[in-house]
Scaffold this motif. Sequence first.
Motif, short mmCIF file in Angstrom:
data_model
loop_
_atom_site.label_atom_id
_atom_site.label_comp_id
_atom_site.label_asym_id
_atom_site.label_seq_id
_atom_site.Cartn_x
_atom_site.Cartn_y
_atom_site.Cartn_z
N PHE A 5 -12.91 -9.93 -12.20
CA PHE A 5 -11.62 -10.62 -12.34
C PHE A 5 -10.82 -10.44 -11.04
CE2 PHE A 5 -7.21 -10.97 -14.24
CZ PHE A 5 -7.25 -12.36 -14.29
N GLN A 6 -10.88 -9.21 -10.50
CA GLN A 6 -10.18 -8.97 -9.24
C GLN A 6 -10.74 -9.88 -8.14
OE1 GLN A 6 -7.40 -7.00 -9.20
NE2 GLN A 6 -7.17 -8.03 -7.21
N VAL A 7 -12.06 -10.07 -8.17
CA VAL A 7 -12.67 -10.96 -7.17
C VAL A 7 -12.10 -12.37 -7.29
CG1 VAL A 7 -14.84 -12.06 -6.46
CG2 VAL A 7 -14.80 -9.61 -7.01
N VAL A 8 -11.97 -12.84 -8.56
CA VAL A 8 -11.41 -14.18 -8.77
C VAL A 8 -9.98 -14.24 -8.23
CG1 VAL A 8 -10.75 -15.90 -10.50
CG2 VAL A 8 -12.86 -14.60 -10.80
N LEU A 9 -9.22 -13.21 -8.53
CA LEU A 9 -7.83 -13.18 -8.05
C LEU A 9 -7.79 -13.19 -6.53
CD1 LEU A 9 -6.27 -10.58 -10.55
CD2 LEU A 9 -6.08 -13.08 -10.58
#
Lengths: 196, 532
Positions: B203-207
């Motif tokens: 999710f952090q990667v997406v952000l």
Amino acid sequence: MKFDLILAGVGGQGILSIAFVIDRAALLQGLNFKQAEVHGMAQRGGAVQSHLRLSDGPIYSDLIPKGKCDLILAVEPLEALRYLDYLQPEGTVVSSSSPYVNIPDYPPIADLLDSIREIKNHLIINADQIARKAGSGRVQNIVMLGAASLFLPLELDHLLSALKEFFQPRGQKIVDLNLKAFELGRQEARLQLKIN
Amino acid sequence: MEKFVALGDEAVALGAIHAGLAAAYSYPGTPASEVMEFLIRASQEKGFVARWSVNEKVALEQALGVSFAGKRALVSMKHVGLNVAADPFINSSLTGANGGLVVVVADDPSMHSSQNEQDSRFYAQFAQIFCFEPSSHQEAYEMTRQAFDLSEAVGLPVMIRLVTRLAHSRSSIFPREPVSPKSLPTGERSHWTLLPINARRRFQVVLNKQEELRRLSEESPFNQLKLAGRSSPLGIIASGIAANYVLENWPDLESKPSFLKISTYPLPEKLIRKLMDEVDTVLVVEEGYPFIERNLRGLMGIPGKRIRGKLSGDLPLSGELSPDHVRQALGLKALARLPKLSSPIASRPPQLCQGCPHADTFLVLKEALKDFPQAMVFSDIGCYTLGYFPPYSAIDTCVCMGASIGMAKGAADVGYHPSIAVIGDSTFGHSGLTPLLEAARTNTKMTVIILDNGTVAMTGGQMSYASGEYLVKMVEGLGVNREHLRLIEPLPRNLEANAALIKEEINYPGLSVIIASRECIQEARKKKRGQE
Ligand SMILES: Cc1ncc(C[n+]2csc(CCOP(=O)(O)OP(=O)(O)O)c2C)c(N)n1
Ligand code: SF4
């Protein structure tokens, strides 16, 4: 050159076939076109229409603005009246006089034809009768295309080539039937308009 | 390459083929069906996979599998299909795409053939992925090709948002040289196994990728900004086909406004800022919900600027736009035209074909329900939803695919009787199995009528998985009591016998399933024509 027309009819009456032939003829003539058609639910016996725009320049909107339509080609007289507010004041309605009655409140046909006659430029074609003369009641749509062809900015040769191309997969007999329907429709229009 | 005539849907399909597509999946739905129909026709010669799926969720999951395997995949559906596929869709932004993954969604403003007019751009924003919104056939083709490259470059799925007017408009395009399919290494298991430890990181990667997506959007040549300078205090922001309606009226505008055409999301913020700096008033023209307008306005608006659009009432909040709506919003006079007729024109709603098997089933059902005036008929979506209209007036609900069985069970659970579900074969395969499993295990007192016409008739006759013998076996396999699984042939001559059978099953204090099977007459005709 810009020419906008609305094809009107009932789902199943073959207005997409007319559209295909006009599209193809426009392509052969080097014109741009956009043609918005109806798929899905409405095709089940409901009112259907197709906006078809031809131009030698760019075409932006897929829909014809109200007041820009040059020609309404209707395969059915009630449907001829449904889109009148798209027609420019000098525009033309070419309509079949053969009603397709599948609703309980279908108006008297005489009233419908009277309303069409009130439009300044109109042509009423007995598509059913002419189609039968051509060999089958099923080719009313092509009779109407033939009648309307006099108003289209398309060369006859291109229309005929497109027509042959469209029906060729169904065999020569069907091609000939439709060519006949087209020819008889066109003849009838010439007769009514007193063109030789 | 030569000029090519295509529907908007087909332009997308051709773009995908030319981008080296390996596999495509879809479930039929107007106005998206023609994407897959084109792909199926082309696949026979070109050797990629193109198949109808049992529903949109399964379609998207198969496409995800293709992407994991390092190949390019496309999935297409109508807007409400994405509700069904929402689970894998939202999660696919966390797994990311390995082989290019393109999700094509066709919205239906005006609900020409749909239950609602939801706007898929919200889904793209929700999943935080890149979205293209084409305004023309050529753009639909180009954007689809680019979508595959972009998906692999950023490692995320990409959405193409279409609307009915483009999906079902025919025009010509100029295709470019195709590229050949290629293979990437397969997906990384720590990316694709969404256990909390992995999912949090993903999710952090997406952000973290959002900045890059915004930059790509800002630099995309599909977004065009034309500043009028100080000559006009008006700016127009228009997206997708709505931009065409502005351009259609452009020649009639005396003083030309500044104009930003938006074709990609996330919103190209810098371009919007540049436009806003130059104008006092901005008119936002977009097809669907006021997505751009609401983003622009926020809660507080922009001090010193007037924002006009759907929220301000300058354009309608519902239904599709037209060049006429936009003309009015631009302050231009309506064009001269013939008046509408003074008397209203009789409307001609769609209806069941003459001789349709559903018509016979509804007549039988009405006959059977004469003794049960309180009966509730929960219906589903398909041609048979037209049984709502007279002369049948046979159904009471239609909500979403598969809802009939669940709703009938809910009503039965609280004591309603007779509680009847009516569902088509394809809809049953799509979403009817799971609620029927529940009804079978609890032997709920209700009657399910499956209308097996052998096809997905409503959307043009695509193949149906849950039909014929297969259907009977499936229903049995779910645990429905064989004695209360009955077959009828809906023909006028069987009316009395069929009605008696339905009454009998309504009186049975448990679950009954009645399969009414007879071929759709349009399909029968098509087959006959094929044989001629
Ligand atoms: C989630 C979702 N996907 C697709 C559709 C479009 N759609 C409406 S009805 C239908 C299928 C109907 O098939 P079937 O149940 O076999 O009934 P028939 O039309 O053949 O009578 C489809 C695909 C939809 N409304 N919702
Ligand atoms: S297409 Fe088939 S199922 Fe649909 S109304 Fe016509 S006959 Fe009935």
